[in-house]
Design a protein around this motif. Structure first.
Motif, PDB file in Angstrom:
ATOM      1  N   ALA A   1       0.768  -1.250  -0.141  1.00 39.53           N
ATOM      2  CA  ALA A   1      -0.146  -0.069  -0.001  1.00 39.53           C
ATOM      3  C   ALA A   1       0.822   1.249  -0.093  1.00 39.53           C
ATOM      4  N   ALA A   2       1.888   1.105   0.567  1.00 39.67           N
ATOM      5  CA  ALA A   2       2.918   2.258   0.651  1.00 39.67           C
ATOM      6  C   ALA A   2       3.301   2.757  -0.803  1.00 39.67           C
ATOM      7  N   TRP A   3       3.438   1.823  -1.773  1.00 39.75           N
ATOM      8  CA  TRP A   3       3.729   2.302  -3.088  1.00 39.75           C
ATOM      9  C   TRP A   3       2.699   2.212  -4.136  1.00 39.75           C
ATOM     10  N   ARG A   4       1.497   1.760  -3.757  1.00 34.96           N
ATOM     11  CA  ARG A   4       0.344   1.811  -4.502  1.00 34.96           C
ATOM     12  C   ARG A   4      -0.892   2.395  -3.723  1.00 34.96           C
ATOM     13  N   PRO A   5      -0.857   3.567  -3.221  1.00 32.52           N
ATOM     14  CA  PRO A   5      -1.884   4.153  -2.726  1.00 32.52           C
ATOM     15  C   PRO A   5      -2.950   4.414  -3.056  1.00 32.52           C
ATOM     16  N   ALA A   6      -4.032   4.259  -2.443  1.00 34.96           N
ATOM     17  CA  ALA A   6      -5.585   4.157  -2.528  1.00 34.96           C
ATOM     18  C   ALA A   6      -6.661   4.965  -1.935  1.00 34.96           C
ATOM     19  N   PRO A   7      -7.575   5.254  -2.354  1.00 38.80           N
ATOM     20  CA  PRO A   7      -8.523   5.964  -1.422  1.00 38.80           C
ATOM     21  C   PRO A   7      -9.157   5.282  -0.215  1.00 38.80           C
ATOM     22  N   GLY A   8      -9.133   5.648   0.710  1.00 46.34           N
ATOM     23  CA  GLY A   8      -9.334   4.900   2.178  1.00 46.34           C
ATOM     24  C   GLY A   8      -8.238   4.132   2.530  1.00 46.34           C
ATOM     25  N   ARG A   9      -6.974   4.164   2.172  1.00 51.64           N
ATOM     26  CA  ARG A   9      -5.841   3.613   2.723  1.00 51.64           C
ATOM     27  C   ARG A   9      -4.732   4.655   2.608  1.00 51.64           C
ATOM     28  N   VAL A  10      -5.020   5.756   3.173  1.00 52.58           N
ATOM     29  CA  VAL A  10      -4.180   6.902   3.264  1.00 52.58           C
ATOM     30  C   VAL A  10      -3.251   6.627   4.661  1.00 52.58           C
ATOM     31  N   VAL A  11      -3.795   5.950   5.704  1.00 55.88           N
ATOM     32  CA  VAL A  11      -2.880   5.623   7.076  1.00 55.88           C
ATOM     33  C   VAL A  11      -2.058   4.574   6.652  1.00 55.88           C
ATOM     34  N   MET A  12      -2.684   3.447   5.958  1.00 53.73           N
ATOM     35  CA  MET A  12      -2.017   2.340   5.629  1.00 53.73           C
ATOM     36  C   MET A  12      -0.683   2.504   4.973  1.00 53.73           C
ATOM     37  N   ALA A  13      -1.041   3.161   3.785  1.00 56.30           N
ATOM     38  CA  ALA A  13       0.214   3.817   2.826  1.00 56.30           C
ATOM     39  C   ALA A  13       1.221   4.802   3.673  1.00 56.30           C
ATOM     40  N   THR A  14       0.820   5.429   4.452  1.00 56.43           N
ATOM     41  CA  THR A  14       1.716   6.243   5.297  1.00 56.43           C
ATOM     42  C   THR A  14       2.660   5.533   6.208  1.00 56.43           C
ATOM     43  N   THR A  15       2.037   4.665   7.118  1.00 58.19           N
ATOM     44  CA  THR A  15       2.657   3.992   8.003  1.00 58.19           C
ATOM     45  C   THR A  15       3.571   2.859   7.475  1.00 58.19           C
ATOM     46  N   ASN A  16       3.133   1.968   6.323  1.00 55.49           N
ATOM     47  CA  ASN A  16       3.884   1.380   5.740  1.00 55.49           C
ATOM     48  C   ASN A  16       5.295   2.045   5.069  1.00 55.49           C
ATOM     49  N   GLY A  17       4.996   3.066   4.383  1.00 50.38           N
ATOM     50  CA  GLY A  17       6.237   4.102   3.806  1.00 50.38           C
ATOM     51  C   GLY A  17       6.972   4.536   5.010  1.00 50.38           C
ATOM     52  N   ALA A  18       6.453   5.129   5.874  1.00 49.69           N
ATOM     53  CA  ALA A  18       7.482   5.378   7.068  1.00 49.69           C
ATOM     54  C   ALA A  18       8.254   4.270   7.612  1.00 49.69           C
ATOM     55  N   LEU A  19       7.806   3.156   7.545  1.00 51.09           N
ATOM     56  CA  LEU A  19       8.511   1.888   8.193  1.00 51.09           C
ATOM     57  C   LEU A  19       9.672   1.661   7.494  1.00 51.09           C
TER      58      LEU A  19
END
Length: 247
Positions: A144-162
């Protein structure tokens, strides 16, 4: 959908002590089973010790169950005291906070960051000094960090930060190795709730990614075993997504 490849042989982990966070989940149980079968002594950690004891009872080797809450630094500090020295730590922990930005609750966002960012940072703070020579930390990121999608903002951000956190920790904690594994769409049972739509979803995923198939738990476990046993890999995110982030 093409057939999955043959299951690979696991490297020996005889004499190694491995901490597994999230061993009550499907993926965590599978990882615990594989590392235990490879000879490792396990410490199963998480907030729900009941689930962890179920996992421990299924393992072929020795395992201890200890309480650990990634959202509570005192819990992490207490765990460090109880755990003692070990060789590797693997965290599959995740507490998703999905939904439109306008509907997000702060407490859910904070839990998501605790699982993927703040918790791993505090694990490094309290446990890095207990890792034996040649040891490592491996955390789970996600596509999700590399393929963000609507409704997945927090998932994308936390995985990217990790992903950035493991690079920074690898530098500061060297020679202790720090890596992340980033799964894509894995047929681990997580999609069973889709009912009749599951097969169509997995088929579409397979047709759209470069590997032309979906992932299996074994694909992910093999990646984790690689990060544990390859002494020249650190500060790396190992993508196990069939190229899905590129599609």
């Amino acid at each position: 959908m093409s057939a999955s490849p043959p299951r690979s042989v696991s490297p020996s982990l005889e004499g190694r002590r491995i901490v597994v966070l999230g061993a009550g989940s499907r993926m965590g149980r599978a990882l615990a089973a594989r590392t235990s079968a490879a000879g490792a002594e396990l410490i199963l950690a998480g907030p729900d010790t009941g689930k962890l004891r179920v996992t421990a009872d299924e393992l072929p080797g020795a395992a201890r169950v200890l309480a650990l809450d990634l959202a509570d630094e005192a819990s992490i500090a207490a765990f460090a005291t109880e755990a003692g020295a070990f060789d590797h730590l693997v965290s599959t922990a995740a507490m998703p906070a999905n939904g439109p930005v306008a509907e997000l609750e702060l407490s859910a966002v904070q839990r998501a960051f605790a699982a993927k960012v703040i918790g791993p940072l505090l694990l490094a703070k309290h446990l890095a000094g207990q890792v034996r020579e040649g040891g490592s930390f491996t955390f789970f990121s996600g596509v999700a960090a590399w393929r963000p999608a609507p409704g997945r903002v927090v998932m994308a951000t936390t995985n990217g930060a990790l992903a950035f956190l493991v690079e920074a920790l690898a530098v500061e904690l060297a020679p202790l190795r720090v890596n992340a594994v980033s799964p894509g769409i894995i047929d681990s049972g997580a999609w069973d709730a889709m009912g009749d739509g599951k097969e169509a979803f997995l088929r579409q995923t397979a047709e759209s990614n470069p590997a032309r198939r979906v992932g299996t738990p074994d694909d992910v476990i093999q990646a984790v075993l690689f990060t544990l046993t390859n002494p020249y890999v650190t500060g790396t995110v190992l993508h196990v997504d069939g190229g899905g982030r590129l599609a």
